[in-house]
Design an enzyme around this catalytic site. Structure first.
Site, PDB file in Angstrom:
ATOM      1  CB  CYS A  41      -0.902  -0.044   1.239  1.00 27.29           C
ATOM      2  SG  CYS A  41      -2.042   1.342   1.313  1.00 27.29           S
ATOM      3  CB  SER A  96     -12.762   7.298  -2.282  1.00 31.14           C
ATOM      4  OG  SER A  96     -11.607   6.533  -2.069  1.00 31.14           O
ATOM      5  CB  CYS A 102      -2.774   5.239   5.344  1.00 28.21           C
ATOM      6  SG  CYS A 102      -1.370   4.278   4.800  1.00 28.21           S
TER       7      CYS A 102
HETATM    8  N1  SAH Z   1      -6.758   9.520  -1.603  1.00 23.70           N
HETATM    9  C1  SAH Z   1      -7.131   8.316  -2.216  1.00 23.70           C
HETATM   10  C2  SAH Z   1      -6.246   7.140  -1.851  1.00 23.70           C
HETATM   11  C3  SAH Z   1      -5.784   7.044  -0.440  1.00 23.70           C
HETATM   12  S1  SAH Z   1      -7.025   6.648   0.751  1.00 23.70           S
HETATM   13  C4  SAH Z   1      -8.586   8.003  -1.924  1.00 23.70           C
HETATM   14  O1  SAH Z   1      -9.162   8.676  -1.079  1.00 23.70           O
HETATM   15  O2  SAH Z   1      -9.139   7.129  -2.569  1.00 23.70           O
HETATM   16  C5  SAH Z   1      -7.375   4.936   0.347  1.00 23.70           C
HETATM   17  C6  SAH Z   1      -8.738   4.475   0.806  1.00 23.70           C
HETATM   18  O3  SAH Z   1      -8.770   4.398   2.247  1.00 23.70           O
HETATM   19  C7  SAH Z   1      -9.858   5.409   0.393  1.00 23.70           C
HETATM   20  O4  SAH Z   1     -10.966   4.710  -0.113  1.00 23.70           O
HETATM   21  C8  SAH Z   1     -10.179   6.075   1.705  1.00 23.70           C
HETATM   22  O5  SAH Z   1     -11.465   6.625   1.709  1.00 23.70           O
HETATM   23  C9  SAH Z   1      -9.994   4.944   2.675  1.00 23.70           C
HETATM   24  N2  SAH Z   1      -9.923   5.363   4.076  1.00 23.70           N
HETATM   25  C10 SAH Z   1      -9.490   6.546   4.584  1.00 23.70           C
HETATM   26  N3  SAH Z   1      -9.619   6.568   5.931  1.00 23.70           N
HETATM   27  C11 SAH Z   1     -10.138   5.378   6.284  1.00 23.70           C
HETATM   28  C12 SAH Z   1     -10.525   4.802   7.536  1.00 23.70           C
HETATM   29  N4  SAH Z   1     -10.368   5.451   8.688  1.00 23.70           N
HETATM   30  N5  SAH Z   1     -11.025   3.546   7.509  1.00 23.70           N
HETATM   31  C13 SAH Z   1     -11.168   2.857   6.345  1.00 23.70           C
HETATM   32  N6  SAH Z   1     -10.822   3.356   5.151  1.00 23.70           N
HETATM   33  C14 SAH Z   1     -10.324   4.609   5.114  1.00 23.70           C
END
Ligand code: SAH
Ligand code: SF4
Length: 394
Positions: free
Chosen positions: A123, A247, A367
């Site tokens: 990741c 997303s 993350c």
């Molecule tokens: N910025 C991009 C990629 C990084 S985040 C995006 O938003 O798609 C990767 C995925 O993790 C995204 O679908 C995001 O919404 C999700 N994500 C972020 N915070 C999270 C959390 N606390 N729990 C589960 N998924 C989360």
């Protein structure tokens, strides 16, 4: 080296070779007055042999190796902290970049299942921080710091590739299964918004994909985006077989704007129009990520609305339901029964879907969490507790 020890000295005048295309590396060697074929040799050492030290490049003349060691580096990041989940299937690192910025990367290991072989998925982060401020996301709460270079993106992958090559992984309790010694998949789902850093991301993807480079099939890479319509359309014209994940996280604008501020700029209709164009151009399926937040977006009404929204995309839409990982925000994942019901409604609308298995929940899996905790501890002068030197938290 891409992930260097704390003691290695680098200087600002050194050229970082990580992240250069083969053509760019050839041009650099020509500037040095060296033949272009030297570039191909060095490329091979970096991406096939995964070496981090010019001294190891045994088919280069000693004088050239010494010159390169003085004038170039192969990545400049340092591992500041490391966590392994109890079952060792999830490994997370905190990397310090040359300018002191901190990013996270995660290796996720999957044992062979049924007919499919074992997988090792990295990741990858694409930015330090993120400009988009989604309310459930630990990275989003940090704000934007800067884009990562192609080399900084690639360094994360090579770090775990080296680790697996040096110590192949076999699932605990499956002693007879084949050990896995290489990276099989990449997901650009770490810190940051990959399509906001479009050019550097694409340069990294092409190097990781190219046969002379890391040689990982584009079909094994997934780019996840908050949904930037112009960038989605641009991606559809790249001629790359990468997977796209959007997303979504809400089935209507009102709800989506509450948790994802970007929706006020690019509402759902615009995101879905770009998805339609992407599908028309690539004939590839899109995964729609849907983070389930109990009491916020997990009701049967939301599931029906989501089903109606995506049904027109037919077999080109797949929903990945993701029970939210706990961060500082006060969101909770729904109970298993609510998740099951949500998915069943999507099926009723003919929308294929799956649920992401939780993993690494004993190690700050979402993350941005490791960094958030690390920085908080540093502020309190207790950085050594998370391991200022590479440490294994078991
Ligand atoms: N910025 C991009 C990629 C990084 S985040 C995006 O938003 O798609 C990767 C995925 O993790 C995204 O679908 C995001 O919404 C999700 N994500 C972020 N915070 C999270 C959390 N606390 N729990 C589960 N998924 C989360
Ligand atoms: Fe940024 Fe993605 Fe987090 Fe939203 S979910 S804040 S876009 S990293």
């Amino acid at each position: 080296m891409s992930i260097r020890g704390r003691t290695t000295e680098t200087s600002a005048s050194q050229r970082d070779l990580l992240g250069l295309t083969l053509r760019q590396l050839e041009a650099w060697f020509q500037e040095l007055g060296e033949p272009a074929y030297r570039a191909r040799q060095v490329y091979n050492w970096i991406y096939k042999h995964l070496v981090t030290d010019f001294a190891a490049m045994s088919d280069l003349p000693l004088s050239l190796r010494e010159r390169l060691a003085g004038e170039a580096t192969i990545g400049q990041a340092t591992v500041r902290s490391e966590q392994h989940s109890r079952d060792d299937r999830t490994r997370k690192i905190l990397l310090e970049l040359a300018d002191g910025r901190l990013i996270e990367s995660v290796l996720m290991l999957y044992p062979p299942l049924g007919g499919s072989s074992a997988r090792a998925t990295v990741c990858v982060s694409s930015q330090a921080g993120c400009a988009f401020g989604c309310t459930f996301c630990a990275t989003g709460q940090m704000g934007f710091e800067r884009h990562l270079s192609a080399g900084e993106i690639i360094a994360q992958v090579l770090h775990f590739a080296r680790e697996l090559r040096a110590a192949p992984w076999r699932a605990q309790g499956l002693p007879s299964s084949q050990a896995i010694d290489h990276i099989t998949n990449l997901v650009f789902m770490g810190m940051g918004e990959p399509l906001h850093n479009y050019d550097n991301l694409m340069q990294a993807v092409r190097i990781l994909n190219s046969p002379e480079g890391f040689n990982l099939g584009a079909r094994h890479m997934t780019i996840s985006t908050v949904g930037l319509p112009h960038a989605i359309r641009r991606l559809s014209r790249e001629g790359l077989q990468v997977n796209l994940a959007i997303s979504l996280h809400a089935p209507n604008d009102e709800l989506r704007s509450q948790t994802m501020p970007v929706n006020r700029k690019y509402p759902l209709a615009e995101v879905l129009a770009a998805c339609q164009d992407y599908i028309a151009a690539t004939r590839r399926q899109i995964t729609f990520e849907y983070v389930l937040l109990a009491g916020v977006n997990d009701s049967p009404a939301c599931a029906h609305q989501l089903g109606e929204l995506l049904a027109p995309l037919k077999q080109y839409a797949h929903v990945n339901c993701i029970p939210v990982n706990k961060t500082a925000a006060a969101y909770r994942p729904p109970a298993p029964e609510a998740i099951r019901r949500f998915r069943e409604i999507l099926f009723q609308h003919g929308v294929s879907n799956s649920v992401r298995a939780e993993r690494g929940d004993d190690i700050d899996a979402a993350c941005g969490q490791l960094r958030t905790r690390f920085v908080a501890l540093q502020r309190r002068g207790r950085a050594q507790e998370t391991g200022a030197e590479p440490a294994r938290t078991l």
